[in-house]
Enzyme design. Structure first.
Site, PDB file in Angstrom:
ATOM      1  N   SER A  17       1.018  -1.258  -0.188  1.00  0.00           N
ATOM      2  CA  SER A  17       0.022  -0.103   0.054  1.00  0.00           C
ATOM      3  C   SER A  17       1.006   1.193  -0.077  1.00  0.00           C
ATOM      4  CB  SER A  17      -0.943   0.220   1.031  1.00  0.00           C
ATOM      5  OG  SER A  17      -1.574   1.443   1.170  1.00  0.00           O
ATOM      6  N   LEU A  18       0.659   2.078  -0.843  1.00  0.00           N
ATOM      7  CA  LEU A  18       1.108   3.454  -0.946  1.00  0.00           C
ATOM      8  C   LEU A  18       0.354   4.541   0.044  1.00  0.00           C
ATOM      9  CD1 LEU A  18       2.144   3.991  -4.613  1.00  0.00           C
ATOM     10  CD2 LEU A  18       3.622   3.456  -2.744  1.00  0.00           C
ATOM     11  N   LYS A  68     -14.147  -2.895   2.662  1.00  0.00           N
ATOM     12  CA  LYS A  68     -15.113  -2.005   2.323  1.00  0.00           C
ATOM     13  C   LYS A  68     -16.623  -2.006   2.433  1.00  0.00           C
ATOM     14  CE  LYS A  68     -11.665  -0.191  -1.335  1.00  0.00           C
ATOM     15  NZ  LYS A  68     -11.445  -0.026  -2.820  1.00  0.00           N
ATOM     16  N   ASP A 105     -13.242   6.246  -4.322  1.00  0.00           N
ATOM     17  CA  ASP A 105     -12.676   5.598  -5.391  1.00  0.00           C
ATOM     18  C   ASP A 105     -13.432   6.140  -6.703  1.00  0.00           C
ATOM     19  OD1 ASP A 105     -10.779   3.862  -3.950  1.00  0.00           O
ATOM     20  OD2 ASP A 105     -12.088   2.409  -3.649  1.00  0.00           O
ATOM     21  N   GLY A 128     -12.696  -6.961 -17.129  1.00  0.00           N
ATOM     22  CA  GLY A 128     -12.735  -7.709 -15.764  1.00  0.00           C
ATOM     23  C   GLY A 128     -14.175  -7.279 -15.147  1.00  0.00           C
ATOM     24  N   ALA A 129     -14.445  -7.985 -14.088  1.00  0.00           N
ATOM     25  CA  ALA A 129     -15.810  -7.718 -13.422  1.00  0.00           C
ATOM     26  C   ALA A 129     -15.495  -8.010 -11.817  1.00  0.00           C
ATOM     27  CB  ALA A 129     -17.066  -8.418 -13.895  1.00  0.00           C
ATOM     28  N   GLN A 245      -7.896   9.882  -5.152  1.00  0.00           N
ATOM     29  CA  GLN A 245      -8.919   9.119  -3.903  1.00  0.00           C
ATOM     30  C   GLN A 245      -8.300   9.473  -2.772  1.00  0.00           C
ATOM     31  OE1 GLN A 245      -8.588   6.427  -1.687  1.00  0.00           O
ATOM     32  NE2 GLN A 245      -6.504   6.024  -2.239  1.00  0.00           N
TER      33      GLN A 245
END
Length: 275
Positions: A17-18, A68, A105, A128-129, A245
């Site tokens: 994670s940044l 989330k 996001d 993608g999904a 974000q």
């Protein structure tokens, strides 16, 4: 001077994670001495207990999947944006103990695209999904005037995306992953797949591609993004999304607007270069 506050990113795994780099840079630029931003490896089972430990010194929490969705029952309220995709990546904690959830996001995607001159398209394609695709669908719903085509690899994912489209009031068409090369001719392509999945599509990039938004940032560039850029197409990367974000998170948690976008971006670029 405002009292020092705490914030953190929660999730597992979080090794890459940044978020701490971006938030700590923002605090330094804003002169918020004593503010801290840490990382905690917390799973869904441990999340309620972790929230019970958060005192008035806490300003906010960032969350990764699957937290989330798991966090929603623990909150006092959530924004309409977060409700639309049933995902909260930002929790703001007030001194009186209220917990408010939001999703940065979606507006972060819109802001990243706008920064590259993409604020309106007729149609778009999503590759993608998975977990990020619903946020991408919501973001595209704000800028796309016609249908959005989602390329999926399973019937279950197709069903999920149809449900999200109905909920978001978005015109959606499902296409099979075997036809994903067709997606590359859309005015805007959003790749939400894990690393390596789109590598085989790089050879099919058209000679004059339009715009690509690849949500990955490590490794970067992806083969698809590199070929796209080499052919002169516009490319928006995962770092763009992460920074935008995070800017919104910093503004909500600190109350300082605007957050230092460029300083945060440069710090993120340096952190990635050092890996």
């Amino acid at each position: 001077m405002p009292a020092a506050r705490r914030a953190a990113v929660l999730g597992s795994p979080i090794a890459h994670s940044l978020s701490p780099v971006l938030h700590r840079t923002a605090y330094a630029e804003l002169g918020l001495e004593g503010w801290t931003y840490d990382r905690f490896d917390v799973d869904e089972q441990a999340l309620p207990g972790f929230f019970d430990t958060l005192g008035p010194q806490w300003a906010g929490v960032s969350l990764t999947m699957p937290l989330k969705r798991a966090v929603i029952p623990l909150l006092d309220s959530i924004s309409d944006t977060a409700t639309s995709v049933e995902a909260v990546n930002t929790v703001v904690l007030t001194p009186d103990g209220r917990r408010t959830g939001d999703n940065t996001d979606i507006p972060g995607m819109v802001a990243a695209l706008r920064e590259h001159g993409i604020d309106k398209v007729e149609t778009a394609a999503i590759l993608g999904a998975g977990a990020t695709a619903s946020s991408a669908l919501a973001a595209l719903g704000r800028i796309c005037s016609d249908e959005i085509v989602v390329y999926v690899r399973s019937a279950a994912r197709a069903t999920e995306m149809r449900q999200w489209a109905e909920r978001l009031d978005v015109t959606l068409r499902i296409a099979d992953w075997d036809d994903a090369e067709r997606a590359l001719h859309a005015p805007l392509v959003v790749s939400t797949t894990p690393a390596g999945v789109t590598d085989t599509l790089a050879r099919a990039v058209p000679e004059r591609p339009a715009a690509l938004f690849d949500v990955l940032y490590d490794p970067w560039p992806t083969e698809l993004a590199a070929r796209w850029s080499a052919y002169g197409g516009a490319v928006v990367g995962g770092l763009d999304l992460l920074v935008h974000q995070a800017v919104l998170q910093v503004e909500q948690m600190t109350g300082h607007t605007p957050a230092p976008l460029e300083a945060m971006r440069k710090a993120g670029e340096r952190a990635l270069a050092d890996r």
